[in-house]
Scaffold this motif. Structure first.
Motif, short mmCIF file in Angstrom:
data_model
loop_
_atom_site.label_atom_id
_atom_site.label_comp_id
_atom_site.label_asym_id
_atom_site.label_seq_id
_atom_site.Cartn_x
_atom_site.Cartn_y
_atom_site.Cartn_z
N GLU A 1 51.74 10.64 37.87
CA GLU A 1 51.09 11.96 38.03
C GLU A 1 51.21 12.76 36.73
O GLU A 1 50.28 13.43 36.31
CB GLU A 1 51.77 12.78 39.16
N LYS A 2 52.39 12.67 36.11
CA LYS A 2 52.63 13.41 34.87
C LYS A 2 51.68 12.91 33.78
O LYS A 2 51.12 13.70 33.02
CB LYS A 2 54.08 13.22 34.40
N ILE A 3 51.51 11.60 33.70
CA ILE A 3 50.60 11.04 32.68
C ILE A 3 49.17 11.50 32.96
O ILE A 3 48.46 11.93 32.05
CB ILE A 3 50.68 9.49 32.65
N LEU A 4 48.78 11.47 34.24
CA LEU A 4 47.41 11.88 34.60
C LEU A 4 47.19 13.36 34.24
O LEU A 4 46.16 13.73 33.67
CB LEU A 4 47.17 11.63 36.10
N ARG A 5 48.21 14.18 34.53
CA ARG A 5 48.09 15.62 34.20
C ARG A 5 47.92 15.81 32.70
O ARG A 5 47.12 16.61 32.25
CB ARG A 5 49.33 16.38 34.70
N CYS A 6 48.68 15.03 31.93
CA CYS A 6 48.60 15.13 30.46
C CYS A 6 47.20 14.70 29.99
O CYS A 6 46.59 15.37 29.14
CB CYS A 6 49.69 14.24 29.85
N SER B 1 39.86 7.72 38.19
CA SER B 1 39.75 8.30 36.84
C SER B 1 38.91 7.38 35.96
O SER B 1 38.95 6.16 36.09
CB SER B 1 41.15 8.45 36.25
N LYS B 2 38.15 7.99 35.04
CA LYS B 2 37.38 7.13 34.15
C LYS B 2 38.08 6.92 32.79
O LYS B 2 37.51 6.35 31.86
CB LYS B 2 35.97 7.68 33.95
N VAL B 3 39.35 7.31 32.70
CA VAL B 3 40.10 7.10 31.45
C VAL B 3 40.33 5.61 31.23
O VAL B 3 40.76 4.90 32.14
CB VAL B 3 41.48 7.82 31.50
#
Ligand code: F6P
Length: 400
Positions: A92-97, A130-132
């Protein structure tokens, strides 16, 4: 869109060249806006510790300097992402970043452990809709990544090790007395770097007279016999030994492990030195090349540095094509002339796996390598980088 890049695992002197490859390609790509550098590998994404690389790499001269600078300018880590089920908070932290900085592609320059992060993170992001895109760029002096013909960083380490062993050969041959000099070389469980000392034969060097790799079981008795046999022919015997060679009788392991469960290896050279002193009794010295072999950029391989930059740049193109969960690899088409292509493969083919030195490239006695190995290694150390110097010393790029 913005992109982010991070460096992970043990340093090499080509890992910054791959960073330059990502950065330079981003500058050439109109749809890419900011390029973020994540400090200390994936830890920077977890802790939102990013820097805007355009603010620190400000000119072509900076890029050239960074290309010749060893180690990881963004720092590194030996951090293993936990399984999603065990610690969703980290993801979640990585996604938020990623969302906060509008990052749509993340590039991870690392070895087989770091490709585990590429696999896990890309799977998580797909699961979250996510499309990252996440793309791995290989590196390691150990050359132990599957699928790819070789890894960026290896050629330069091999060139430094061979050049250093050649200097050791000159030094150890000066006296009239018999001697044995043992050189301990990195590579963890794979003997590639130790085996690559055979390139000295291209310049009519006979040594190292004995080469021991972790891929073959080591016998103390056989080693003593091998050394004695070489002493019958050569006054100064040179031995190359991989740090991963196991000698249970000598108890030369630290027992200390990193976050990936890898033991810190060091001491096998000293153990062989003790064996020679005890069993043979001649002048003996052991030399551990240690971190110098992965950070000595003053004699790096131009082939290696150029390829490291190119594979970084190709990773950006792969991400722009929509690829994710991939690792970039080299495929060798021929040794002479040396021709490689760059492709992408699923990172799962590379993650957490080790490619060992081929058994058929080790001689029957287990104390040397074959002509085929020599043909494989030689192209990787070719070419010299014109290193920028100041006050008589190589210049390094440093983050201000
Ligand atoms: O990354 C590969 C490597 O350089 C190995 O050759 C060596 O055994 C290991 O890393 C050392 O790890 P560390 O940098 O954590 O001491």
């Amino acid at each position: 869109m913005n992109i982010a890049v991070a460096q992970s695992g043990g340093p090499t002197c080509a890992i910054n060249a791959s960073l330059v490859g990502v950065f330079r390609q981003a500058l050439k790509t109109p749809e890419i806006d900011a390029v973020f550098g994540s400090i200390n590998g994936i830890e920077g994404m977890i802790n939102d510790d990013l820097i805007d690389l355009k603010l620190v790499i400000r000119s072509n001269e900076d890029m050239e300097l960074l290309r010749q600078t060893p180690s990881t300018v963004l720092g590194s880590c030996r951090y293993k992402l936990p399984p999603q089920e065990d610690n969703a908070e980290v993801y979640e932290k990585i996604l938020r970043c990623l969302e906060k900085h509008r990052i749509e592609a993340f590039f991870y320059i690392g070895g087989n452990d770091s490709m585990d992060t590429v696999v896990k993170l890309s799977a998580y992001l797909i699961g979250r809709g996510s499309k990252v895109r996440v793309v791995g760029i290989p590196k390691t002096i150990d050359n132990d990544l599957p699928v790819t013909d070789h890894t960026p960083g290896f050629g330069s380490a091999a060139k430094y090790v061979a050049a250093t062993v050649q200097e050791i050969i000159r030094d150890s041959s000066v006296y009239s007395i018999e001697s044995v000099t043992i050189v301990e070389i990195m590579g963890r469980h794979a003997g590639w770097l130790t085996a690559s000392t055979c390139v000295l034969r291209a310049n009519e060097e006979i040594a190292p007279h004995l080469i021991y790799l972790p891929e073959r079981k080591f016998s103390v008795e056989q080693f003593v016999e091998d050394v004695r046999a070489m002493q019958a022919k050569y006054k100064a015997v040179i031995v190359a030994v991989s740090e991963g060679v196991e000698i249970p009788e000598e108890n030369c392991r630290s027992g200390v492990v990193d976050n990936f469960g890898h033991e810190y290896l060091s001491g096998v050279g000293k153990a062989l030195e003790n064996i020679v002193r005890r069993e043979i009794g001649c002048k003996v010295r052991s030399i551990e090349l240690n971190v110098m072999q992965r950070c000595s950029s003053h004699i790096c391989s131009k082939t290696d540095i150029d390829e490291a930059e190119e594979i970084g740049s190709r990773a950006v193109l792969a991400a722009l094509d929509g690829e994710t969960g991939k690792t970039m690899v080299f495929r060798r088409l021929s040794d002479i002339p040396y021709v490689v292509t760059i492709e992408s493969v699923p990172a799962s083919q590379v993650a957490n796996k080790e490619k060992f030195f081929p058994s058929q490239w080790i001689n029957a006695q287990g104390n040397d390598v074959t002509e085929a190995a020599f043909r494989y290694f030689l192209p990787l150390i070719q070419g010299e980088v014109n290193i920028a110097m100041r006050n008589g010393m190589p210049l390094h790029f440093k983050l201000k």
